[in-house]
Design a protein around this motif. Structure first.
Motif, PDB file in Angstrom:
ATOM      1  N   GLY A   1      22.906  -8.356   5.209  1.00  0.00           N
ATOM      2  CA  GLY A   1      22.767  -9.352   4.201  1.00  0.00           C
ATOM      3  C   GLY A   1      23.634  -9.058   2.992  1.00  0.00           C
ATOM      4  N   ASP A   2      23.753 -10.010   2.158  1.00  0.00           N
ATOM      5  CA  ASP A   2      24.519  -9.877   0.930  1.00  0.00           C
ATOM      6  C   ASP A   2      23.563  -9.465  -0.189  1.00  0.00           C
ATOM      7  N   PHE A   3      23.383  -8.176  -0.317  1.00  0.00           N
ATOM      8  CA  PHE A   3      22.399  -7.663  -1.271  1.00  0.00           C
ATOM      9  C   PHE A   3      22.854  -7.817  -2.720  1.00  0.00           C
ATOM     10  N   ALA A   4      24.152  -7.806  -2.951  1.00  0.00           N
ATOM     11  CA  ALA A   4      24.647  -8.037  -4.306  1.00  0.00           C
ATOM     12  C   ALA A   4      24.316  -9.462  -4.752  1.00  0.00           C
ATOM     13  N   ALA A   5      24.482 -10.425  -3.849  1.00  0.00           N
ATOM     14  CA  ALA A   5      24.147 -11.815  -4.183  1.00  0.00           C
ATOM     15  C   ALA A   5      22.645 -11.968  -4.389  1.00  0.00           C
ATOM     16  N   ALA A   6      21.859 -11.296  -3.550  1.00  0.00           N
ATOM     17  CA  ALA A   6      20.407 -11.350  -3.710  1.00  0.00           C
ATOM     18  C   ALA A   6      20.002 -10.761  -5.058  1.00  0.00           C
ATOM     19  N   LEU A   7      20.607  -9.649  -5.413  1.00  0.00           N
ATOM     20  CA  LEU A   7      20.305  -9.031  -6.703  1.00  0.00           C
ATOM     21  C   LEU A   7      20.635  -9.992  -7.845  1.00  0.00           C
ATOM     22  N   ALA A   8      21.766 -10.660  -7.753  1.00  0.00           N
ATOM     23  CA  ALA A   8      22.149 -11.619  -8.800  1.00  0.00           C
ATOM     24  C   ALA A   8      21.102 -12.717  -8.953  1.00  0.00           C
ATOM     25  N   GLU A   9      20.555 -13.189  -7.843  1.00  0.00           N
ATOM     26  CA  GLU A   9      19.524 -14.234  -7.905  1.00  0.00           C
ATOM     27  C   GLU A   9      18.225 -13.691  -8.496  1.00  0.00           C
ATOM     28  N   TYR A  10      17.848 -12.482  -8.102  1.00  0.00           N
ATOM     29  CA  TYR A  10      16.641 -11.872  -8.677  1.00  0.00           C
ATOM     30  C   TYR A  10      16.815 -11.633 -10.179  1.00  0.00           C
ATOM     31  N   GLU A  11      18.020 -11.234 -10.586  1.00  0.00           N
ATOM     32  CA  GLU A  11      18.277 -11.027 -12.014  1.00  0.00           C
ATOM     33  C   GLU A  11      18.099 -12.338 -12.778  1.00  0.00           C
ATOM     34  N   LYS A  12      18.542 -13.451 -12.210  1.00  0.00           N
ATOM     35  CA  LYS A  12      18.338 -14.754 -12.842  1.00  0.00           C
ATOM     36  C   LYS A  12      16.845 -15.048 -12.989  1.00  0.00           C
ATOM     37  N   ALA A  13      16.086 -14.757 -11.954  1.00  0.00           N
ATOM     38  CA  ALA A  13      14.639 -14.989 -12.008  1.00  0.00           C
ATOM     39  C   ALA A  13      13.987 -14.108 -13.076  1.00  0.00           C
ATOM     40  N   LEU A  14      14.485 -12.891 -13.231  1.00  0.00           N
ATOM     41  CA  LEU A  14      13.905 -11.985 -14.220  1.00  0.00           C
ATOM     42  C   LEU A  14      14.198 -12.416 -15.652  1.00  0.00           C
ATOM     43  N   VAL A  15      15.247 -13.193 -15.850  1.00  0.00           N
ATOM     44  CA  VAL A  15      15.494 -13.744 -17.185  1.00  0.00           C
ATOM     45  C   VAL A  15      14.345 -14.683 -17.558  1.00  0.00           C
ATOM     46  N   ALA A  16      13.925 -15.483 -16.594  1.00  0.00           N
ATOM     47  CA  ALA A  16      12.833 -16.435 -16.837  1.00  0.00           C
ATOM     48  C   ALA A  16      11.469 -15.750 -16.819  1.00  0.00           C
ATOM     49  N   TRP A  17      11.287 -14.785 -15.933  1.00  0.00           N
ATOM     50  CA  TRP A  17       9.996 -14.100 -15.760  1.00  0.00           C
ATOM     51  C   TRP A  17      10.217 -12.592 -15.754  1.00  0.00           C
ATOM     52  N   PRO A  18      10.488 -11.993 -16.915  1.00  0.00           N
ATOM     53  CA  PRO A  18      10.843 -10.564 -16.954  1.00  0.00           C
ATOM     54  C   PRO A  18       9.729  -9.614 -16.530  1.00  0.00           C
ATOM     55  N   ASP A  19       8.505 -10.089 -16.521  1.00  0.00           N
ATOM     56  CA  ASP A  19       7.384  -9.224 -16.158  1.00  0.00           C
ATOM     57  C   ASP A  19       6.809  -9.547 -14.784  1.00  0.00           C
ATOM     58  N   ASP A  20       7.582 -10.208 -13.942  1.00  0.00           N
ATOM     59  CA  ASP A  20       7.094 -10.539 -12.601  1.00  0.00           C
ATOM     60  C   ASP A  20       7.234  -9.311 -11.701  1.00  0.00           C
ATOM     61  N   PHE A  21       6.107  -8.724 -11.360  1.00  0.00           N
ATOM     62  CA  PHE A  21       6.065  -7.465 -10.615  1.00  0.00           C
ATOM     63  C   PHE A  21       6.780  -7.573  -9.274  1.00  0.00           C
ATOM     64  N   ARG A  22       6.493  -8.606  -8.518  1.00  0.00           N
ATOM     65  CA  ARG A  22       7.106  -8.764  -7.189  1.00  0.00           C
ATOM     66  C   ARG A  22       8.611  -8.936  -7.282  1.00  0.00           C
ATOM     67  N   THR A  23       9.051  -9.698  -8.268  1.00  0.00           N
ATOM     68  CA  THR A  23      10.488  -9.897  -8.434  1.00  0.00           C
ATOM     69  C   THR A  23      11.170  -8.590  -8.818  1.00  0.00           C
ATOM     70  N   LEU A  24      10.529  -7.802  -9.647  1.00  0.00           N
ATOM     71  CA  LEU A  24      11.082  -6.489  -9.997  1.00  0.00           C
ATOM     72  C   LEU A  24      11.240  -5.615  -8.756  1.00  0.00           C
ATOM     73  N   LEU A  25      10.232  -5.619  -7.893  1.00  0.00           N
ATOM     74  CA  LEU A  25      10.320  -4.810  -6.672  1.00  0.00           C
ATOM     75  C   LEU A  25      11.427  -5.293  -5.750  1.00  0.00           C
ATOM     76  N   GLN A  26      11.535  -6.594  -5.576  1.00  0.00           N
ATOM     77  CA  GLN A  26      12.569  -7.138  -4.698  1.00  0.00           C
ATOM     78  C   GLN A  26      13.958  -6.927  -5.292  1.00  0.00           C
ATOM     79  N   ALA A  27      14.078  -7.072  -6.593  1.00  0.00           N
ATOM     80  CA  ALA A  27      15.358  -6.827  -7.248  1.00  0.00           C
ATOM     81  C   ALA A  27      15.757  -5.363  -7.085  1.00  0.00           C
ATOM     82  N   ALA A  28      14.804  -4.468  -7.230  1.00  0.00           N
ATOM     83  CA  ALA A  28      15.087  -3.038  -7.060  1.00  0.00           C
ATOM     84  C   ALA A  28      15.544  -2.736  -5.642  1.00  0.00           C
ATOM     85  N   ALA A  29      14.893  -3.332  -4.657  1.00  0.00           N
ATOM     86  CA  ALA A  29      15.288  -3.112  -3.265  1.00  0.00           C
ATOM     87  C   ALA A  29      16.700  -3.644  -3.021  1.00  0.00           C
ATOM     88  N   SER A  30      16.994  -4.800  -3.576  1.00  0.00           N
ATOM     89  CA  SER A  30      18.334  -5.376  -3.418  1.00  0.00           C
ATOM     90  C   SER A  30      19.378  -4.516  -4.128  1.00  0.00           C
TER      91      SER A  30
END
Length: 76
Positions: free
Chosen positions: A1-30
């Motif tokens: 998979g394209d993990f850099a692209a996935a990370l970019a999308e998770y980073e966008k989500a974290l701008v809107a929801w910086p304290d979203d635990f699941r998004t933080l975990l998925q962003a870290a994995a990516s």
């Protein structure tokens, strides 16, 4: 998979929801899979701050530290 692209999308989500635990975990994995161990550690540390009782970010951080810096760095 394209993990850099996935990370970019998770980073966008974290701008809107910086304290979203699941998004933080998925962003870290990516980040880890994209070769961004430094970013993965920051994201995992934030997840630990938010949910200190939860084992997953601590476990993932220890695994990442063991892979990048050796076992001694992974153990407290």
């Amino acid at each position: 998979g394209d993990f850099a692209a996935a990370l970019a999308e998770y980073e966008k989500a974290l701008v809107a929801w910086p304290d979203d635990f699941r998004t933080l975990l998925q962003a870290a994995a990516s980040a880890r899979r994209a070769g961004r161990a430094d970013r993965a550690l920051v994201l995992l540390d934030r997840a630990i701050e938010l949910r200190p009782e939860h084992y997953i970010p601590r476990y993932n951080r220890a695994c990442l530290m063991a892979i990048t810096d050796g076992l001694d760095a992974a153990l407290p």
